[in-house]
Design a protein around this motif. Structure first.
Motif, PDB file in Angstrom:
ATOM      1  N   ASP A 127       0.837  -1.208   0.000  1.00 20.33           N
ATOM      2  CA  ASP A 127       0.000   0.000   0.000  1.00 20.33           C
ATOM      3  C   ASP A 127       0.870   1.257   0.000  1.00 20.33           C
ATOM      4  O   ASP A 127       0.536   2.254  -0.646  1.00 20.33           O
ATOM      5  N   ALA A 128       1.975   1.209   0.749  1.00 18.42           N
ATOM      6  CA  ALA A 128       2.861   2.376   0.797  1.00 18.42           C
ATOM      7  C   ALA A 128       3.444   2.667  -0.578  1.00 18.42           C
ATOM      8  O   ALA A 128       3.535   3.842  -0.995  1.00 18.42           O
ATOM      9  N   ARG A 130       2.092   1.868  -3.471  1.00 16.19           N
ATOM     10  CA  ARG A 130       1.004   2.347  -4.325  1.00 16.19           C
ATOM     11  C   ARG A 130       0.651   3.801  -4.023  1.00 16.19           C
ATOM     12  O   ARG A 130       0.367   4.576  -4.931  1.00 16.19           O
ATOM     13  N   ASN A 131       0.676   4.161  -2.761  1.00 23.08           N
ATOM     14  CA  ASN A 131       0.389   5.557  -2.395  1.00 23.08           C
ATOM     15  C   ASN A 131       1.453   6.494  -2.975  1.00 23.08           C
ATOM     16  O   ASN A 131       1.139   7.606  -3.427  1.00 23.08           O
ATOM     17  N   TYR A 133       3.111   5.905  -5.676  1.00 24.90           N
ATOM     18  CA  TYR A 133       2.878   5.948  -7.124  1.00 24.90           C
ATOM     19  C   TYR A 133       1.740   6.907  -7.462  1.00 24.90           C
ATOM     20  O   TYR A 133       1.752   7.550  -8.515  1.00 24.90           O
ATOM     21  N   LEU A 134       0.752   6.987  -6.565  1.00 22.11           N
ATOM     22  CA  LEU A 134      -0.352   7.911  -6.801  1.00 22.11           C
ATOM     23  C   LEU A 134       0.107   9.361  -6.657  1.00 22.11           C
ATOM     24  O   LEU A 134      -0.375  10.257  -7.351  1.00 22.11           O
ATOM     25  N   ALA A 135       1.057   9.571  -5.737  1.00 17.14           N
ATOM     26  CA  ALA A 135       1.568  10.930  -5.527  1.00 17.14           C
ATOM     27  C   ALA A 135       2.429  11.387  -6.696  1.00 17.14           C
ATOM     28  O   ALA A 135       2.443  12.571  -7.049  1.00 17.14           O
TER      29      ALA A 135
END
Length: 272
Positions: A127-128, A130-131, A133-135
């Motif tokens: 999750d870290a 992926r977060n 990557y979203l940023a």
């Protein structure tokens, strides 16, 4: 085996397999598919939940009690059909890679009617990650670098299950094998902005190197048998990932880097 057929279906299926199994072959039997997974398309998990709710079982254990009971019922039929030939039958209890407690609870309700436990030790992203990557949409280099890191997690899951298989072997008084019912790189973009980067990384030549190290590590961690997901499939940055080792049957092998890794493991050069 599907989760809803009656005993007659199971017996007929097992009988057909027994009577048509090629010499030298072994049949591996698993009941249902990912009973811990309540995602879209995983009907067995909801079916099991309905059973234990109707029976008023412990909410913390009901899912695993019913799974163990139903798996044992099928496996007992297979064992009966293969009486005298059980060396050709492997009864597999499968769980969740990240949580060996699940298959431990399932097998606790099977009265020893299993020969192997299984997990799906995919190379997954946290999750870290992926977060992050979203940023900021990652480069392919970043995704590949994180894949190398995530191999370690897959191997840790496998070692944990290998330790459980050893404990279960002691409990039942015979060897319990460790299998992977699925495995491989699991770059599921889930329609996020970084999905194209995941797709590109999956098909990057360097992912073949990651895959080779992953397969070597699974072997060293105690895995007895590995089932790759999947052989062929269409290309494209699909939300749940591009798992295909070949995008078409006549794809040039010099561009099928993940396929080459699996072939090297199956044929032997990977271990040289």
């Amino acid at each position: 085996m599907p989760h809803m057929p009656d005993d007659t279906f199971v017996r007929n299926f097992a009988t057909y397999v027994r009577d048509h199994l090629e010499p030298g072959r072994t049949v591996y039997v698993e009941w249902a598919n990912e009973v811990w997974n309540f995602g879209w398309g995983f009907e067995a998990s909801q079916w099991v939940r309905e059973r234990w709710l109707a029976e008023g079982l412990d909410p913390d254990l009901g899912q695993w009690i019913v799974t163990g009971r139903e798996a044992k019922r099928d496996f007992d039929i297979w064992s009966d059909v293969f009486a005298g030939r059980t060396d050709r039958l492997v009864r597999v209890a499968a769980g969740q890679a990240a949580n060996p407690w699940i298959v431990e609870q399932i097998t606790a309700h099977m009265d020893g009617a299993f020969d192997a436990i299984a997990l799906a030790p995919y190379i997954t992203y946290t999750d870290a990650q992926r977060n992050a990557y979203l940023a900021a949409t990652p480069t392919v280099d970043r995704v590949i670098a994180d894949a190398w890191t995530n191999v370690a997690t897959s191997l840790e899951w496998t070692r944990d299950h290998a330790a459980l298989a050893a404990r279960l072997s002691t409990q039942v008084g015979r060897p319990i094998r460790l299998l992977a019912y699925e495995g491989g790189p699991h770059l599921d973009g889930r329609s996020a902005p970084y999905q194209p980067a995941f797709h590109a990384a999956t098909n990057d030549p360097r992912m073949g190197d990651v895959y080779r190290e992953y397969l070597r590590g699974l072997d060293a961690a105690g895995l007895d048998l590995y089932v790759d997901f999947q052989f062929t499939g269409p290309p494209g940055a699909a939300p749940w990932g591009d798992f295909a080792k070949l995008h078409r049957m006549d794809q040039p092998l010099e561009t099928a880097w993940n396929y080459a890794a699996v072939r090297a493991a199956a044929d032997g050069p990977l271990w040289d």
